[in-house]
Design a protein around this motif. Structure first.
Motif, PDB file in Angstrom:
ATOM      1  N   UNK A   8     -12.252 -82.176  76.710  1.00  0.00           N
ATOM      2  CA  UNK A   8     -12.514 -83.473  76.085  1.00  0.00           C
ATOM      3  C   UNK A   8     -13.655 -84.165  76.797  1.00  0.00           C
ATOM      4  N   UNK A   9     -14.202 -85.165  76.144  1.00  0.00           N
ATOM      5  CA  UNK A   9     -15.160 -86.074  76.745  1.00  0.00           C
ATOM      6  C   UNK A   9     -14.609 -87.482  76.518  1.00  0.00           C
ATOM      7  N   UNK A  10     -15.483 -88.449  76.500  1.00  0.00           N
ATOM      8  CA  UNK A  10     -15.093 -89.832  76.217  1.00  0.00           C
ATOM      9  C   UNK A  10     -16.061 -90.409  75.189  1.00  0.00           C
ATOM     10  N   UNK A  11     -15.610 -91.385  74.452  1.00  0.00           N
ATOM     11  CA  UNK A  11     -16.521 -92.101  73.575  1.00  0.00           C
ATOM     12  C   UNK A  11     -17.629 -92.681  74.454  1.00  0.00           C
ATOM     13  N   UNK A  12     -18.844 -92.544  74.030  1.00  0.00           N
ATOM     14  CA  UNK A  12     -20.081 -92.844  74.775  1.00  0.00           C
ATOM     15  C   UNK A  12     -20.250 -91.954  76.005  1.00  0.00           C
ATOM     16  N   UNK A  13     -19.618 -90.774  76.007  1.00  0.00           N
ATOM     17  CA  UNK A  13     -19.942 -89.743  76.971  1.00  0.00           C
ATOM     18  C   UNK A  13     -19.168 -89.780  78.271  1.00  0.00           C
ATOM     19  N   UNK A  14     -19.456 -88.768  79.110  1.00  0.00           N
ATOM     20  CA  UNK A  14     -18.763 -88.614  80.391  1.00  0.00           C
ATOM     21  C   UNK A  14     -19.062 -89.763  81.355  1.00  0.00           C
ATOM     22  N   UNK A  48      -6.805 -95.375  85.159  1.00  0.00           N
ATOM     23  CA  UNK A  48      -7.993 -96.098  84.710  1.00  0.00           C
ATOM     24  C   UNK A  48      -7.872 -96.601  83.275  1.00  0.00           C
ATOM     25  N   UNK A  49      -6.790 -96.196  82.600  1.00  0.00           N
ATOM     26  CA  UNK A  49      -6.603 -96.614  81.215  1.00  0.00           C
ATOM     27  C   UNK A  49      -7.633 -96.038  80.267  1.00  0.00           C
ATOM     28  N   UNK A  50      -8.028 -94.786  80.512  1.00  0.00           N
ATOM     29  CA  UNK A  50      -9.089 -94.176  79.713  1.00  0.00           C
ATOM     30  C   UNK A  50      -8.590 -93.314  78.559  1.00  0.00           C
ATOM     31  N   UNK A  51      -7.264 -93.219  78.375  1.00  0.00           N
ATOM     32  CA  UNK A  51      -6.777 -92.321  77.331  1.00  0.00           C
ATOM     33  C   UNK A  51      -7.239 -92.731  75.934  1.00  0.00           C
ATOM     34  N   UNK A  52      -7.329 -94.011  75.706  1.00  0.00           N
ATOM     35  CA  UNK A  52      -7.779 -94.464  74.390  1.00  0.00           C
ATOM     36  C   UNK A  52      -9.250 -94.163  74.149  1.00  0.00           C
ATOM     37  N   UNK A  53      -9.971 -93.827  75.216  1.00  0.00           N
ATOM     38  CA  UNK A  53     -11.397 -93.547  75.075  1.00  0.00           C
ATOM     39  C   UNK A  53     -11.705 -92.050  75.128  1.00  0.00           C
ATOM     40  N   UNK A  54     -10.659 -91.237  75.294  1.00  0.00           N
ATOM     41  CA  UNK A  54     -10.876 -89.790  75.269  1.00  0.00           C
ATOM     42  C   UNK A  54     -11.331 -89.349  73.887  1.00  0.00           C
ATOM     43  N   UNK A  55     -12.233 -88.359  73.886  1.00  0.00           N
ATOM     44  CA  UNK A  55     -12.760 -87.832  72.626  1.00  0.00           C
ATOM     45  C   UNK A  55     -12.678 -86.306  72.676  1.00  0.00           C
ATOM     46  N   UNK A  56     -11.880 -85.741  71.780  1.00  0.00           N
ATOM     47  CA  UNK A  56     -11.690 -84.293  71.748  1.00  0.00           C
ATOM     48  C   UNK A  56     -12.640 -83.655  70.743  1.00  0.00           C
ATOM     49  N   UNK A  57     -13.259 -82.542  71.099  1.00  0.00           N
ATOM     50  CA  UNK A  57     -14.231 -81.901  70.205  1.00  0.00           C
ATOM     51  C   UNK A  57     -13.578 -81.393  68.921  1.00  0.00           C
ATOM     52  N   UNK A  58     -14.300 -81.488  67.831  1.00  0.00           N
ATOM     53  CA  UNK A  58     -13.868 -80.854  66.591  1.00  0.00           C
ATOM     54  C   UNK A  58     -13.920 -79.335  66.771  1.00  0.00           C
ATOM     55  N   UNK A  59     -12.919 -78.654  66.271  1.00  0.00           N
ATOM     56  CA  UNK A  59     -12.886 -77.178  66.290  1.00  0.00           C
ATOM     57  C   UNK A  59     -13.202 -76.621  67.675  1.00  0.00           C
ATOM     58  N   UNK A  60     -12.570 -77.198  68.710  1.00  0.00           N
ATOM     59  CA  UNK A  60     -12.937 -76.772  70.060  1.00  0.00           C
ATOM     60  C   UNK A  60     -12.501 -75.348  70.379  1.00  0.00           C
ATOM     61  N   UNK A  61     -11.602 -74.785  69.582  1.00  0.00           N
ATOM     62  CA  UNK A  61     -11.183 -73.407  69.832  1.00  0.00           C
ATOM     63  C   UNK A  61     -12.105 -72.393  69.164  1.00  0.00           C
ATOM     64  N   UNK A  62     -13.064 -72.880  68.388  1.00  0.00           N
ATOM     65  CA  UNK A  62     -14.062 -71.982  67.798  1.00  0.00           C
ATOM     66  C   UNK A  62     -15.238 -71.881  68.752  1.00  0.00           C
ATOM     67  N   UNK A  63     -15.246 -70.816  69.525  1.00  0.00           N
ATOM     68  CA  UNK A  63     -16.315 -70.582  70.490  1.00  0.00           C
ATOM     69  C   UNK A  63     -16.895 -69.195  70.227  1.00  0.00           C
ATOM     70  N   UNK A  64     -18.190 -69.061  70.397  1.00  0.00           N
ATOM     71  CA  UNK A  64     -18.884 -67.844  70.005  1.00  0.00           C
ATOM     72  C   UNK A  64     -19.573 -67.189  71.192  1.00  0.00           C
ATOM     73  N   UNK A  65     -19.712 -65.870  71.118  1.00  0.00           N
ATOM     74  CA  UNK A  65     -20.619 -65.136  71.998  1.00  0.00           C
ATOM     75  C   UNK A  65     -21.560 -64.336  71.106  1.00  0.00           C
TER      76      UNK A  65
END
Length: 539
Positions: A268-274, A110-127
């Motif tokens: 990851x998500x995408x720019x302007x969302x899923x 679909x050519x969506x790699x350029x629109x992928x958006x990775x979260x900042x600090x995605x390895x920082x998760x809390x309980x």
């Protein structure tokens, strides 16, 4: 949901139908001017969620005529993105991974790699531990330093390879047979103890499926781990060896347009969302091939034992009464069903002129869920946390009066989703532990969410922005009797030629799982059509 997971899908025995066929060029001749060509083949896809659209996309790429029927007035199912007043939020799945190869290939195609958006600090998760957010350990060293688990539980984690490797490997087949209907809680308690379940497993399964460890089946919710125990005894040893084996096998990582290697397990998500994924699929399938506001009422299989064109007749009801191009009864060569089983049970089926009664389909338990999207001025959040989000173990909910089970730090993950002076949060209420609370009025949920965020993040005052999304049937519960559901699906596919089922009732809950499910169903349908094309060409 809160955490992307590619491991949560029902286990089912391998079968010839489940093997993935090679795509052959037989269908390329369909509808061509070649006198040897078979008539153009057609497939109906019921449901325009991501699994249905993925199936339709794969069929279209193989030269098959596709019609997608969707009862709702929009495509995407539970993937939906909205925006208002400078805020952007997802109302269903918030992220996905490329853990499934079909999902990775689809994004490539679909050519969506350029629109992928990775979260900042995605390895920082809390309980939440002792009423306050605590960082989840991400490696053995941080685990040793962490206060999330007691010394006893840490010791149990490190001793598991030694305790289980010798005692269980030699009779792993017997162990698996004894625990065919074992719950997630029982499985993990045997390996790691109760505290690990209460503070790591419980919030994880709530965040990925809205479920709870007592109700979920280990064999269906985490088949990969269940199989690791069968093969190795120790889950930890099995995970390490499987990872090493994967490194020595086919490459699991790919490269984007810049040549940079991609981590298939990263969320990851995408720019302007899923919604970007849904829009791209919808566009490729073709707007004219996706019939929105069109409910499938009945399906008739006219198959009489010999391969024939148009073996399925489908009756529909369209909200668009003025639509002239949509016949009430249409014929197709095969059907891919992606609607939830609760919807399928309301449809009428016929086979060879006689009713095909679906009384063998068991009732599926669906979990309700409310999403509360809230925003606060940054100056009113006294303890903002950088990272992905926070999960609240049920034990902590009971002890400290917390009513939500998790919150995503939406604008911390994706800063462009809120104005610069505000924080955006997505909070989850309901699920298996609090079913009734999921359906509470928005005013009540707003109070509960604000109260929990005050305790955890120090928010003051009222939110500047509020949106409420209620999913009555958010997820099917993969309980300990779920094998009866999978057997019923298999019975439908076996007794209805040219009928294939896909979706989260069958192959897992994560976005990548349902993409893979739709893609595999399309492959099976293509193989079925090709076998009929060959038969007709030879007679």
């Amino acid at each position: 949901m809160l955490t992307s997971s590619a491991s949560s899908h029902p286990h089912r025995p391998a079968s010839p139908r489940a093997s993935r066929p090679r795509l052959r060029p037989v269908l390329a001749m369909a509808g061509s001017d070649d006198p040897r060509a078979a008539p153009a083949r057609s497939v109906a896809v019921v449901g325009a969620g991501v699994s249905g659209l993925a199936a339709a996309y794969r069929l279209r790429k193989s030269g098959v005529n596709v019609t997608v029927f969707e009862a709702a007035d929009r495509a995407g199912g539970k993937i939906r993105t909205n925006s208002e007043g400078g805020f952007l939020w997802d109302e269903g799945a918030n992220t996905m991974t490329e853990g499934e190869l079909e999902a990775s290939k689809l994004i490539d195609d679909l050519g969506l790699h350029d629109r992928q958006q990775y979260p900042n600090s995605q390895h920082k998760r809390y309980i939440v531990k002792d009423g306050a957010p605590a960082l989840i350990p991400s490696d053995p060293i941080s685990l040793m330093k962490s206060s999330v688990l007691s010394t006893k539980s840490k010791l149990a984690l490190f001793l598991e390879p030694f305790l289980y490797k010798k005692s269980n490997t030699s009779n792993s087949g017997k162990v698996s047979d004894e625990h065919l209907s074992e719950s997630v809680r029982s499985f993990f308690e045997r390996h790691f103890g109760r505290e690990v379940v209460d503070y790591l497993i419980d919030p994880f399964v709530a965040g990925t499926s809205a479920g709870d460890p007592e109700s979920l089946s280990i064999r269906h919710a985490f088949p990969a781990l269940w199989n690791l125990e069968r093969k190795y005894g120790s889950i930890i040893i099995g995970a390490i060896l499987s990872k090493l084996t994967a490194k020595g096998g086919p490459v699991k990582t790919g490269s984007d347009s810049s040549g940079k290697r991609r981590n298939r397990r990263a969320s990851f998500s995408f720019h302007v969302g899923m919604q970007s994924l849904i829009n791209a699929l919808h566009n490729e399938v073709g707007d004219g091939n996706v019939k929105l506001g069109t409910e499938v009422l009945s399906l008739a299989c006219t198959f009489d034992g010999l391969p024939a064109t148009g073996g399925w007749s489908i009756s529909v009801d369209s909200k668009d009464g003025g639509s002239k191009d949509l016949a009430k009864n249409q014929t197709f060569d095969a059907v891919i069903m992606t609607a939830p089983l609760s919807n399928v049970q309301r449809m009428k089926f016929r086979k060879g002129g006689a009713p095909f009664v679906l009384d063998f389909l068991p009732k599926v338990d669906y979990l309700p869920l409310s999403l509360m999207v809230t925003a606060f001025k940054k100056e009113d959040v006294k303890k903002p946390l950088e990272g992905f989000g926070v999960l609240i173990p049920y034990k902590e909910q009971q002890k400290y009066g917390l009513k939500t089970f998790g919150t995503l730090f939406s604008s911390m993950m994706f800063p462009d989703r809120a104005p610069d002076d505000q924080y955006l949060y997505t909070t989850f209420v309901g699920g298996s532990h609090n079913r009734d609370l999921a359906g509470a009025p928005m005013s009540i949920l707003k109070q509960l969410v604000t109260s929990d965020l005050k305790k955890l993040l120090g928010v003051e005052g009222q939110p500047t922005f509020v949106k409420h999304i209620y999913w009555r049937n958010a997820f099917p519960l993969y309980d300990c009797d779920y094998n009866s559901v999978l057997e019923a699906i298999e019975k439908m596919e076996k007794n209805l030629p040219g009928f294939f089922y896909a979706g989260n009732n069958k192959d897992g809950l994560a976005v990548g799982n349902v993409i893979a499910s739709g893609s595999r169903a399309a492959d099976l349908a293509i193989s079925y059509l090709e076998s009929h094309t060959k038969y007709n060409n030879s007679h």
